[in-house]
Design an enzyme around this catalytic site. Sequence first.
Site, mmCIF file in Angstrom:
data_model
loop_
_atom_site.group_PDB
_atom_site.id
_atom_site.type_symbol
_atom_site.label_atom_id
_atom_site.label_comp_id
_atom_site.label_asym_id
_atom_site.label_seq_id
_atom_site.Cartn_x
_atom_site.Cartn_y
_atom_site.Cartn_z
ATOM 1 N N ASP A 212 9.134 -23.792 67.151
ATOM 2 C CA ASP A 212 8.023 -24.024 68.075
ATOM 3 C C ASP A 212 7.009 -24.945 67.395
ATOM 4 O OD1 ASP A 212 5.927 -23.626 70.058
ATOM 5 O OD2 ASP A 212 7.079 -21.892 70.709
ATOM 6 N N HIS A 235 7.774 -28.398 67.506
ATOM 7 C CA HIS A 235 7.127 -28.968 68.684
ATOM 8 C C HIS A 235 5.857 -29.724 68.323
ATOM 9 C CE1 HIS A 235 9.255 -25.830 71.484
ATOM 10 N NE2 HIS A 235 10.099 -26.548 70.774
#
Length: 387
Positions: A212, A235
Site C-alpha cells: 500500500d 502506492h
Amino acid sequence: MDTIFYCAFTFVLFLLADLGESAEFKVTAEGDSDISPELLKAWDEACAATTPSIIVIPKGTFQMKQALLKGPCKAPIELKIKATLKAPPNPNDMECKKEWLTINYVDDFTLSGDGTLDGQGDVQIYGQKKDTGFKSDKLPNNLSLNFLKNSIIRDITSLNSKLFHVNVFGGKNLTFQKITIKAPADSHNTDGIHIAKICDVTIKDSVIGTGDDCISIGDGLENLNIDGVTCGPGHGISVGSLGKTPGEEPVKGVTVKDSKFIGTDNGLRIKTWPNSHPGVVTDIHYHKIEMEDVKNPIVIDQEYCPNNQCSKEKPSLVKISNVSYTNIKGTSATEEAVIIACSSGVPCEDVKFGDINLTFKGGAAKTVCSNAKPKLTGKQTPPVTCK
Ligand SMILES: *[C@@H]1O[C@H](CO)[C@@H](O)[C@H](O)[C@H]1NC(C)=O
Ligand SMILES: *[C@@H]1O[C@H](CO)[C@@H](O)[C@H](O)[C@H]1NC(C)=O
Ligand SMILES: *[C@@H]1O[C@H](CO)[C@@H](O)[C@H](O)[C@H]1NC(C)=O
Ligand SMILES: CC(=O)N[C@H]1CO[C@H](CO)[C@@H](O)[C@@H]1O
C-alpha cells in the site's frame, strides 16, 4: 567500578549509571518461548530508572507475542533490537485490540539496533484472510508509536506486517532514519509508515517496499520532512485520504525531496474524498524526485473514492493550497503522468510547477488538470495546462 549484577532467569541487568554510561538491560528468551514478559520486566525497571538506560535484545531469533511499552519514563531510554523478533503467524494468537509492538508516551526514546520486526503477515495468512474472516481492523500493526516526543527510530527493518508496518499517532519531534520496510506488492493495507496528529517528523535515508502507501499522512500533521526515501513497490507517498470524517485537522508543511519511486502505483499523491467534510492541506513541496515506471507520478485526486463507496455529486471541501513540484523527472508507466483533479467546490490555489520531465515509454506523456490555475516556471514535459 560499581557494578550491580542482577539475574533472573534470562534477564540480566548491568548498572553502570554512576559512570555516566547508560544502564544496560539484556533481554533474551529460551528456545521458542515468548520474549514479551522479559521485555516488559526490563522496560518497567529501565523506565523507572532516573538515569539513562538501554535495553538490548541481542542477535538471534526470538518469538514475541505482543508487547506494550508505556511511558512516561524518568530518563532517556533506548531499545536496541539486534535480533529478529517474530510475531505469532496466526493473528488469532494475538489480542486483536492491541498492536504487536506498541510504544506509548515516552519522551527521549530511541529504537535502534539493525534488528528485524517480522510481522509474519505472510502470503499464507493473506491467502486465508477472506475465508477466515480476518478483517483489517482486527489485524495488528507491526509497530505502533503513540505520543512519543524527541525520539528516534533508526536502523530497524519491518518485514511482512499484518497491517500497517509503522503507525504513528500523536507526539512531537520524531525522526526515522535508515528504516527498511518490506512486504509483497499484493499485501493489502500494509502501509509502510502511517502518520497522523503529530508535528515535526523527519523520515530520511529509508527504503520502503510494500502493498500500500509507502508513507501515508493523516490529518493533524504539521511539519514533515521526507528526505532520501526510496519507495517501491507500493502506492507512493500520500497525503490523505482526507475529508471523510468531520473535524479533521489541517495537514500543513510536508516536504518530500531527494527521493525515488520505483514501479509504484502513484508517486506524489494528495487524495481527498468527494462530498467531504471541510479540511485544509497546505504548504506541500516536492523537490528533486526520480520516477521509474510509476503509473501516475503526480496526482492530486479530490474525487478519491475507492470501490465507488461514495457519491461524487458533491465536491470535496478540503482546500488544497501552496503545493509545488520542482525537478521531478523520470518515466511514467501510463500516459497520464500528471493528474491534477482539484475540487470544483474549493479549487486548488497556488499550485506551482518548476522543471518537470516525465516521459511515457520514451514518448509523450500528458497532463490531466481541472479546477486549478498552475503557476509555471522552468520547463514542463508534459506541458501543464488546466481546464
Ligand atoms: C528532537 O529530538 C532529538 C532526539 O531526542 C533531540 O536531539 C533534539 O534536540 C530535539 N529537537 C528539539 C527542537 O527539541
Ligand atoms: C508556502 O509554503 C512554504 C513552505 O512551507 C512557506 O514558507 C510559504 O510561506 C508558503 N506560502 C504561502 C503563501 O503561504
Ligand atoms: C527529459 O528526459 C528524457 C529521457 O530521460 C531526455 O531524453 C530529455 O533530454 C529530457 N529533457 C530535458 C528537457 O531535460
Ligand atoms: C489493531 C489496531 O489497533 N489497529 C490500528 C492500526 O492503525 C490503524 C491506523 O491508525 C488504526 O485504525 C487501527 O485501529
